[in-house]
Design a protein around this motif. Sequence first.
Motif, PDB file in Angstrom:
ATOM      1  N   LEU A   1      -1.278  -5.885  12.603  1.00  0.00           N
ATOM      2  CA  LEU A   1      -1.568  -4.842  11.624  1.00  0.00           C
ATOM      3  C   LEU A   1      -3.053  -4.795  11.301  1.00  0.00           C
ATOM      4  O   LEU A   1      -3.744  -5.807  11.387  1.00  0.00           O
ATOM      5  CB  LEU A   1      -0.798  -5.108  10.313  1.00  0.00           C
ATOM      6  N   THR A   2      -3.513  -3.622  10.899  1.00  0.00           N
ATOM      7  CA  THR A   2      -4.891  -3.512  10.420  1.00  0.00           C
ATOM      8  C   THR A   2      -4.961  -4.162   9.036  1.00  0.00           C
ATOM      9  O   THR A   2      -3.927  -4.425   8.403  1.00  0.00           O
ATOM     10  CB  THR A   2      -5.319  -2.033  10.286  1.00  0.00           C
ATOM     11  N   ALA A   3      -6.173  -4.390   8.540  1.00  0.00           N
ATOM     12  CA  ALA A   3      -6.347  -4.965   7.210  1.00  0.00           C
ATOM     13  C   ALA A   3      -5.703  -4.074   6.149  1.00  0.00           C
ATOM     14  O   ALA A   3      -5.065  -4.559   5.210  1.00  0.00           O
ATOM     15  CB  ALA A   3      -7.829  -5.177   6.914  1.00  0.00           C
ATOM     16  N   GLU A   4      -5.847  -2.764   6.310  1.00  0.00           N
ATOM     17  CA  GLU A   4      -5.248  -1.822   5.361  1.00  0.00           C
ATOM     18  C   GLU A   4      -3.722  -1.891   5.404  1.00  0.00           C
ATOM     19  O   GLU A   4      -3.054  -1.876   4.362  1.00  0.00           O
ATOM     20  CB  GLU A   4      -5.727  -0.399   5.664  1.00  0.00           C
ATOM     21  N   GLU A   5      -3.158  -1.959   6.613  1.00  0.00           N
ATOM     22  CA  GLU A   5      -1.711  -2.057   6.743  1.00  0.00           C
ATOM     23  C   GLU A   5      -1.189  -3.365   6.143  1.00  0.00           C
ATOM     24  O   GLU A   5      -0.151  -3.381   5.473  1.00  0.00           O
ATOM     25  CB  GLU A   5      -1.297  -1.946   8.214  1.00  0.00           C
ATOM     26  N   SER A   6      -1.912  -4.442   6.382  1.00  0.00           N
ATOM     27  CA  SER A   6      -1.525  -5.744   5.813  1.00  0.00           C
ATOM     28  C   SER A   6      -1.517  -5.692   4.295  1.00  0.00           C
ATOM     29  O   SER A   6      -0.592  -6.181   3.646  1.00  0.00           O
ATOM     30  CB  SER A   6      -2.471  -6.855   6.281  1.00  0.00           C
ATOM     31  N   ALA A   7      -2.551  -5.107   3.717  1.00  0.00           N
ATOM     32  CA  ALA A   7      -2.639  -4.995   2.257  1.00  0.00           C
ATOM     33  C   ALA A   7      -1.510  -4.122   1.724  1.00  0.00           C
ATOM     34  O   ALA A   7      -0.906  -4.436   0.689  1.00  0.00           O
ATOM     35  CB  ALA A   7      -3.998  -4.435   1.851  1.00  0.00           C
TER      36      ALA A   7
END
Length: 160
Positions: free
Chosen positions: A119-125
């Motif tokens: 996942l991207t950092a945004e998706e993880s968050a």
Amino acid sequence: MAHDSELGWALGVVFRAWQRETEEAVGDLPHGPRGFQILSTLATGDPPTQASIAMHLGIDRTVLTYVLDDLAAAGLVERTADARDRRVRRLVLTASGRSRVEELRARVAAVEAGMFPGLTAEESASLRSLVERAAAGMHTGDGDHDACRVVQDILADAAG
């Protein structure tokens, strides 16, 4: 084996990975991840009772007693008498416990930052936020919750 629509399987995989990685990060703490969850919870507010921390974390009260004994022996936690009812014990972090929990939180944050390599950092968050909201919605303390309804509410909020 296709597991792309099995939420239970996916949650289990993520939880086991979190537990394994967190065990390595906090393995020098009595009771590892469980000890960390207790210390982290104690650092967030007013001193809870042993009964309330057992209910909040889903730990059997008898097991909690042993974990707290070990955390107290390590100089991280103290049991204090409740000012209104001396039969009740409240849990507080010692100065060493407050210092240690901050160090452990940094270790666990590093583990969690790498939990979702796909996942991207945004998706993880976003995933973390949604899971925390779902857990908060289910954690009423009375056992009366509908996990599917909580998830539906979260998805509806995210969409609208």
